[in-house]
Write a protein that holds these residues in place. Structure first.
Motif, PDB file in Angstrom:
ATOM      1  N   TRP A 184       0.852  -1.206   0.033  1.00 37.16           N
ATOM      2  CA  TRP A 184      -0.020  -0.156  -0.008  1.00 37.16           C
ATOM      3  C   TRP A 184       0.787   1.197   0.019  1.00 37.16           C
ATOM      4  N   ALA A 185       0.579   1.960  -0.963  1.00 40.76           N
ATOM      5  CA  ALA A 185       1.425   3.526  -1.070  1.00 40.76           C
ATOM      6  C   ALA A 185       0.501   4.555  -0.715  1.00 40.76           C
ATOM      7  N   THR A 186       0.954   5.320  -0.224  1.00 42.33           N
ATOM      8  CA  THR A 186       0.105   6.666  -0.013  1.00 42.33           C
ATOM      9  C   THR A 186       0.466   7.911  -0.939  1.00 42.33           C
ATOM     10  N   ASP A 187      -0.343   8.907  -1.138  1.00 47.40           N
ATOM     11  CA  ASP A 187       0.081   9.911  -1.908  1.00 47.40           C
ATOM     12  C   ASP A 187      -0.906  11.015  -1.596  1.00 47.40           C
ATOM     13  N   MET A 188      -1.208  11.383  -0.503  1.00 46.25           N
ATOM     14  CA  MET A 188      -2.291  12.383  -0.093  1.00 46.25           C
ATOM     15  C   MET A 188      -1.632  13.780  -0.560  1.00 46.25           C
ATOM     16  N   PRO A 189      -2.135  14.680  -0.986  1.00 43.67           N
ATOM     17  CA  PRO A 189      -1.687  15.891  -1.319  1.00 43.67           C
ATOM     18  C   PRO A 189      -1.634  16.887  -0.100  1.00 43.67           C
ATOM     19  N   GLY A 190      -0.395  17.546  -0.090  1.00 39.73           N
ATOM     20  CA  GLY A 190      -0.245  18.545   1.032  1.00 39.73           C
ATOM     21  C   GLY A 190       0.349  17.654   2.309  1.00 39.73           C
ATOM     22  N   THR A 191       0.584  18.233   3.393  1.00 42.68           N
ATOM     23  CA  THR A 191       1.303  17.750   4.379  1.00 42.68           C
ATOM     24  C   THR A 191       0.309  17.380   5.723  1.00 42.68           C
ATOM     25  N   ASP A 192      -0.837  17.719   5.556  1.00 36.36           N
ATOM     26  CA  ASP A 192      -1.883  18.044   6.634  1.00 36.36           C
ATOM     27  C   ASP A 192      -2.560  16.755   6.731  1.00 36.36           C
ATOM     28  N   HIS A 193      -1.891  15.447   6.909  1.00 37.70           N
ATOM     29  CA  HIS A 193      -2.750  14.432   6.874  1.00 37.70           C
ATOM     30  C   HIS A 193      -2.322  13.240   7.802  1.00 37.70           C
ATOM     31  N   GLY A 194      -3.045  12.000   7.755  1.00 38.91           N
ATOM     32  CA  GLY A 194      -2.759  11.141   8.644  1.00 38.91           C
ATOM     33  C   GLY A 194      -1.938  10.116   8.079  1.00 38.91           C
ATOM     34  N   TRP A 195      -1.643   8.663   8.700  1.00 36.99           N
ATOM     35  CA  TRP A 195      -0.902   7.579   8.120  1.00 36.99           C
ATOM     36  C   TRP A 195      -1.712   6.555   7.922  1.00 36.99           C
ATOM     37  N   SER A 196      -1.098   5.685   7.100  1.00 40.83           N
ATOM     38  CA  SER A 196      -1.590   4.220   6.790  1.00 40.83           C
ATOM     39  C   SER A 196      -0.685   3.093   7.307  1.00 40.83           C
ATOM     40  N   TRP A 197      -1.280   2.297   7.277  1.00 43.03           N
ATOM     41  CA  TRP A 197      -0.532   0.879   7.879  1.00 43.03           C
ATOM     42  C   TRP A 197      -1.049  -0.457   7.180  1.00 43.03           C
ATOM     43  N   ALA A 198      -0.115  -1.401   7.314  1.00 40.77           N
ATOM     44  CA  ALA A 198      -0.503  -2.695   6.789  1.00 40.77           C
ATOM     45  C   ALA A 198       0.584  -3.843   7.203  1.00 40.77           C
ATOM     46  N   LYS A 199      -0.143  -4.925   7.759  1.00 41.11           N
ATOM     47  CA  LYS A 199       0.575  -5.994   8.506  1.00 41.11           C
ATOM     48  C   LYS A 199       0.007  -6.975   8.282  1.00 41.11           C
ATOM     49  N   LYS A 200       0.679  -8.257   7.747  1.00 42.49           N
ATOM     50  CA  LYS A 200       0.057  -9.593   7.446  1.00 42.49           C
ATOM     51  C   LYS A 200      -1.115  -9.312   6.364  1.00 42.49           C
ATOM     52  N   GLU A 201      -2.225  -9.762   6.973  1.00 41.16           N
ATOM     53  CA  GLU A 201      -3.539  -9.564   6.106  1.00 41.16           C
ATOM     54  C   GLU A 201      -4.387  -8.606   6.573  1.00 41.16           C
TER      55      GLU A 201
END
Length: 439
Positions: A51-68
């Motif tokens: 999973w890759a993130t590309d949210m415009p700007g700098t005011d955003h949260g975060w994503s995560w992925a682990k196993k399934e």
């Protein structure tokens, strides 16, 4: 002198090793900074996916992925990529999907998604990335591309929709345009059939209790029709299908509490289904996101009337057991058809009791005609049946009388609110085969 020379050579070797290690670390760090931002998420046939993130700007949260499992906290958007380890978007590729004849299943936890926030999982047209993600959706300012929404939801409302093209924009013309062909539970206080929305979906609901994770199954037929079913602990909530979806204006505020004023959906036409087929043959890509705006009444409307607008930065969703598989043949298709036509309230006797009181409706199934004669005939038949059951008690031990009263294959009958509630509450749930006899 020899000793001093030995010390100098040893020092040079040590410094050289340290320099080499420093250079190696710098190369590694540089390589990391040049990779896509995201997390590995290998799936069948795509071991290097992520999973890759590309949210415009700098005011955003975060994503995560682990196993399934994967998820988002705060405001973010993420994409399923073929290889998460490439250096940049130019060198990356999306995982390509054709969902015709496929079923997508996953478990989702929306307990952390409040009113005013939308957690989404959807497919959009396949565009190659570079120099950025080249994100698109049905909105004109984002490219106006094909969009298939499996989930636009929070803990109080759930919507699924189809957007084949911008078309006539925001007109309601029965096409799946920018407004889309959608099905929603939570926007209005009732479903079209008169069931209370908060009883079937939401925190503490009797069918889909969003305080806990639940399952989503989305099937796209080979001829382009989508079906979505929500389920939890054996309870089933049929949601999106070709007849329940539609492109129609919202219900006026003054009519929100009048189910009889709700519009009848026009369904998904063959023309729109053909557009789905065409889009799938070109391929689609998977996107997950969380976002907010000042007005989310299109999603959670009356379900959130007495709730504060949630904070996007505290919002979090998690998805697990995500799979795309070939849809099983005939036997499973029959099951899907059953799921489409099953009344959600039938999963819980308590829900039936409450719905009967709220609506004054006793039995609401199938295609019959409601007339005074039919009510009289129905009531007479039930009375006669009850007498026969009491006489032939040996044949009916453990029988569920409420279910017998509620079921009808060809009839639709109604009773006044008070009568319906009393009748259901007074009816024994099971027949005692030892009445008047020994224990």
């Amino acid at each position: 002198k020899l000793f001093r020379l030995s010390v100098v050579l040893s020092t040079i070797r040590s410094l050289g090793f340290a320099v080499m290690m420093h250079v190696a670390a710098m190369v590694l760090l540089f390589g990391r900074t040049m990779c896509l931002e995201g997390s590995p998420f290998g799936i069948a046939g795509h071991p290097n996916a992520g999973w890759a993130t590309d949210m415009p700007g700098t005011d955003h949260g975060w994503s995560w992925a682990k196993k399934e499992m994967f998820g988002i906290k705060g405001q973010q958007r993420m994409y399923l990529m073929e290889d998460i380890h490439v250096n940049d978007w130019w060198g990356s590729k999306y995982v390509w999907f054709n969902l015709l004849g496929k079923t997508v299943t996953f478990t989702v936890d929306l307990s952390g998604i409040p009113c005013g926030v939308a957690a989404c999982l959807y497919f959009v047209a396949f565009w190659n990335p570079g120099p950025d993600s080249r994100y698109c959706d049905i909105q004109p300012n984002f490219g106006g591309c094909f969009e298939l929404d499996l989930m636009e939801a929070n803990s109080h409302a759930y919507e699924a929709s189809l957007h084949t093209e911008i078309g006539s924009g925001k007109n309601f013309d029965a096409t799946c345009n920018m407004n889309g062909c959608s099905v929603n539970v939570g926007r209005y206080p009732f479903t079209r059939s008169g069931l209370k929305s908060t009883e079937i979906y939401g925190p503490g609901a009797k069918v889909i209790n969003t305080n806990k994770p639940f399952q989503v199954k989305a099937t796209v037929s080979k001829d382009g029709y989508m079906t979505i079913v929500l389920s939890q602990e054996g309870r089933i909530l049929p949601h999106f299908n070709r007849t329940e979806a539609g492109n129609f204006p919202g219900v006026a505020n003054q009519d929100a509490w009048k189910p009889e004023k709700y519009p009848t959906p026009g369904g998904i036409s063959k023309v729109e289904a053909a557009k789905v087929v065409a889009a799938m043959k070109k391929g689609v890509r998977l996107v997950a996101s969380t976002w907010t705006t000042a007005d989310t009444s299109w999603l959670d409307g009356t379900a959130c009337n007495d709730q504060p607008h949630g904070n996007i930065w505290d919002a979090k969703m998690g998805i697990s057991n995500w799979k795309v598989q070939e849809t099983p043949s005939a036997p499973a298709d029959k099951t899907d058809a059953k799921e489409e036509t099953t009344t959600a309230a039938a999963n819980d006797i308590d829900v039936q009791l409450k719905f009967a009181k709220d609506q004054g409706a006793f039995a609401a199934m199938s295609k019959g005609i409601t007339t005074p004669f039919s009510i009289l005939l129905w009531a007479s038949a039930m009375l006669a049946g009850f007498v026969m059951l009491r006489v032939m008690r040996g044949l009916t031990c453990g029988g569920n009388l409420t279910q017998l009263f509620s079921y009808s294959g060809h009839w639709t009958a109604y009773a006044p609110m008070a009568d319906a509630g009393e009748l259901l509450e007074s009816a024994p749930i099971s027949i005692d085969c030892n009445v008047g006899g020994e224990e």
